[in-house]
Design a protein around this motif. Structure first.
Motif, PDB file in Angstrom:
ATOM      1  N   GLY A  26      15.165 -83.407  50.801  1.00  0.00           N
ATOM      2  CA  GLY A  26      14.757 -84.323  51.861  1.00  0.00           C
ATOM      3  C   GLY A  26      13.268 -84.263  52.126  1.00  0.00           C
ATOM      4  O   GLY A  26      12.533 -83.488  51.516  1.00  0.00           O
ATOM      5  N   VAL A  27      12.851 -85.110  53.071  1.00  0.00           N
ATOM      6  CA  VAL A  27      11.442 -85.227  53.445  1.00  0.00           C
ATOM      7  C   VAL A  27      11.350 -85.152  54.969  1.00  0.00           C
ATOM      8  O   VAL A  27      12.145 -85.772  55.682  1.00  0.00           O
ATOM      9  CB  VAL A  27      10.833 -86.555  52.940  1.00  0.00           C
ATOM     10  N   VAL A  28      10.385 -84.395  55.454  1.00  0.00           N
ATOM     11  CA  VAL A  28      10.137 -84.283  56.891  1.00  0.00           C
ATOM     12  C   VAL A  28       8.791 -84.925  57.191  1.00  0.00           C
ATOM     13  O   VAL A  28       7.764 -84.541  56.624  1.00  0.00           O
ATOM     14  CB  VAL A  28      10.138 -82.818  57.358  1.00  0.00           C
ATOM     15  N   ASP A  34       2.250 -91.885  46.845  1.00  0.00           N
ATOM     16  CA  ASP A  34       2.256 -91.711  45.381  1.00  0.00           C
ATOM     17  C   ASP A  34       2.705 -90.293  45.008  1.00  0.00           C
ATOM     18  O   ASP A  34       3.478 -90.108  44.048  1.00  0.00           O
ATOM     19  CB  ASP A  34       0.852 -91.979  44.809  1.00  0.00           C
ATOM     20  N   MET A  35       2.239 -89.295  45.742  1.00  0.00           N
ATOM     21  CA  MET A  35       2.656 -87.919  45.476  1.00  0.00           C
ATOM     22  C   MET A  35       4.147 -87.748  45.738  1.00  0.00           C
ATOM     23  O   MET A  35       4.837 -87.012  45.012  1.00  0.00           O
ATOM     24  CB  MET A  35       1.864 -86.936  46.339  1.00  0.00           C
ATOM     25  N   HIS A  36       4.634 -88.436  46.740  1.00  0.00           N
ATOM     26  CA  HIS A  36       6.077 -88.399  47.003  1.00  0.00           C
ATOM     27  C   HIS A  36       6.859 -88.911  45.803  1.00  0.00           C
ATOM     28  O   HIS A  36       7.868 -88.315  45.388  1.00  0.00           O
ATOM     29  CB  HIS A  36       6.396 -89.226  48.245  1.00  0.00           C
ATOM     30  N   GLU A  37       6.382 -89.972  45.206  1.00  0.00           N
ATOM     31  CA  GLU A  37       7.060 -90.536  44.033  1.00  0.00           C
ATOM     32  C   GLU A  37       6.972 -89.576  42.845  1.00  0.00           C
ATOM     33  O   GLU A  37       7.949 -89.395  42.097  1.00  0.00           O
ATOM     34  CB  GLU A  37       6.434 -91.886  43.668  1.00  0.00           C
ATOM     35  N   LEU A  58       6.730 -86.293  43.003  1.00  0.00           N
ATOM     36  CA  LEU A  58       7.615 -85.167  43.276  1.00  0.00           C
ATOM     37  C   LEU A  58       9.087 -85.557  43.101  1.00  0.00           C
ATOM     38  O   LEU A  58       9.899 -84.757  42.629  1.00  0.00           O
ATOM     39  CB  LEU A  58       7.372 -84.630  44.692  1.00  0.00           C
ATOM     40  N   LYS A  59       9.426 -86.780  43.472  1.00  0.00           N
ATOM     41  CA  LYS A  59      10.805 -87.250  43.278  1.00  0.00           C
ATOM     42  C   LYS A  59      11.162 -87.238  41.804  1.00  0.00           C
ATOM     43  O   LYS A  59      12.259 -86.808  41.412  1.00  0.00           O
ATOM     44  CB  LYS A  59      10.969 -88.654  43.860  1.00  0.00           C
ATOM     45  N   ARG A  60      10.259 -87.720  40.963  1.00  0.00           N
ATOM     46  CA  ARG A  60      10.529 -87.747  39.523  1.00  0.00           C
ATOM     47  C   ARG A  60      10.577 -86.332  38.946  1.00  0.00           C
ATOM     48  O   ARG A  60      11.367 -86.067  38.034  1.00  0.00           O
ATOM     49  CB  ARG A  60       9.449 -88.568  38.818  1.00  0.00           C
ATOM     50  N   ARG A  61       9.759 -85.461  39.465  1.00  0.00           N
ATOM     51  CA  ARG A  61       9.699 -84.099  38.940  1.00  0.00           C
ATOM     52  C   ARG A  61      10.918 -83.288  39.372  1.00  0.00           C
ATOM     53  O   ARG A  61      11.511 -82.555  38.568  1.00  0.00           O
ATOM     54  CB  ARG A  61       8.410 -83.419  39.411  1.00  0.00           C
TER      55      ARG A  61
END
Length: 380
Positions: free
Chosen positions: A327-329, A312-315, A317-320
């Motif tokens: 990218g993501v590691v 959920d935090m990934h989503e 951050l993507k929107r922000r």
């Protein structure tokens, strides 16, 4: 006998006649003028306190004589006679400290160059973060290992006093390091270490606390300190410099942002990093206001896809962050284990999801560097 007889006898005694005596009355009332009292209160004597004087750029702690252009040390007052010996010793120590500080400030003022040096031809990528423990040094070592332009070399410079990057790149620390050498005026080219996978590293090095503070004072007084160091290395347009910085707002970060072409902000998918996005954006806006416009991207590090909250935090951050999210590691404990055994995990990247992610980031950055070269060539 009355008063007249007394006077007559007195005159006869000295052979004179009392008939010539005349008595005058006096109407004057003589009074003595009172003496003026002088205050005897002694003037207060200042006692020197043993306090380290702070450095002020606009208010130097000493003056320069207009006659011989030599530093004039600040006057030191002593306590009145009869003071305890410990106070006298404290005053001597404070005077010695103030004199040394004044001379250091004057020496610093004399050696600081003016103006900004010519920009290095190399591409400079600064890795920054607002908090520690986000995998920034791990990513810096991965980019140093994998990111290389044709005909050039990739050099990592450790600006973090923790001095950990050398262990990530498996380098043997056989030099004093960047910090100590900078205080001695040595050129950085002679300090480069060979790391794994033909990487090059300039470690921060081991210094005392006093040496570290002295170095940071130089950087605080000269905003182009790092730019001068890079310019003196005579790097080429195919070289890449990776800057690993300590977390938070430090003088090392300010120096890195002054020279960086690209900035990678390393974050993790949690609330602690999310609340730092606004301060980071304000900091980068300040750079643009000073004429610095590095290309900025974000990387989510140590991403645990097994947790719903992280996804959920990934989503969020993507929107922000939008297109600035490079990218993501993935979280991969094998990377930390490789460091414990003195190994470079990217040399066995096939078995590590995190290493695969970092290699993809390296390819993206390489493509951006090439596009920047094309744009500069077109503009010229």
């Amino acid at each position: 006998m009355n008063r007249t007889d007394d006077i007559s006898n007195l005159f006869n005694r000295f052979g004179a006649s009392a008939e010539s005596y005349l008595e005058f009355g006096s109407d004057f009332d003589y009074k003595e003028k009172p003496l003026a009292l002088v205050p005897t209160t002694p003037e207060p004597v200042a006692v020197v306190e043993a306090v380290q004087p702070a450095i002020q750029v606009n208010e130097p702690s000493l003056t320069v004589s207009a006659v011989n252009n030599e530093a004039e040390l600040p006057p030191v007052k002593i306590s009145q006679p009869g003071a305890p010996l410990r106070h006298l010793l404290a005053e001597v120590a404070a005077a010695r400290q103030a004199e040394a500080q004044a001379r250091n400030d004057e020496a610093l003022r004399r050696v600081l160059p003016l103006g900004r040096p010519a920009k290095t031809k190399a591409h400079v990528i600064a890795l920054i973060s607002t908090k520690g423990g986000v995998g920034k040094s791990t990513l810096a070592s991965a980019l140093t290992t994998a990111l290389r332009l044709e005909g050039g070399q990739t050099l990592a410079i450790d600006l973090d006093p923790q001095n950990a990057l050398q262990y990530h790149l498996c380098a043997e620390p056989d030099v004093a390091g960047m910090a100590s050498a900078s205080l001695k005026g040595e050129n950085w080219n002679s300090l480069l270490l060979a790391g794994s996978a033909d990487s090059l590293l300039l470690p921060y090095g081991s210094v005392t606390e006093d040496e570290r503070r002295t170095l940071e004072r130089y950087m605080d007084h000269d905003r182009y300190w790092l730019a001068r160091q890079l310019a003196s290395m005579d790097l080429s347009e195919n070289d890449v410099v990776i800057l690993d910085t300590p977390p938070g707002r430090t003088t090392y970060l300010d120096q890195a942002l002054t020279v960086a072409d690209q900035v990678l902000v390393i974050v993790t998918a949690d609330a602690a990093c999310f609340v730092t996005l606004d301060p980071m954006e304000r900091l980068l806006d300040e750079c643009m206001a000073h004429g610095q416009a590095p290309q900025c991207n974000y990387v989510i590090s140590q991403f645990d896809s097994s947790r719903v909250f992280c996804r959920d935090m990934h989503e969020v951050l993507k929107r922000r962050l939008g297109s600035h999210l490079l990218g993501v590691v993935a979280l991969d404990h094998a990377v930390g284990e490789a460091l414990a055994y003195g190994q470079n995990p990217l040399l066995e990247a096939e078995s590590s999801p995190a290493c695969q992610d970092m290699l993809m980031l390296s390819d993206k950055l390489k493509a951006q560097l090439k596009s920047m070269d094309v744009a500069e060539s077109f503009a010229s």
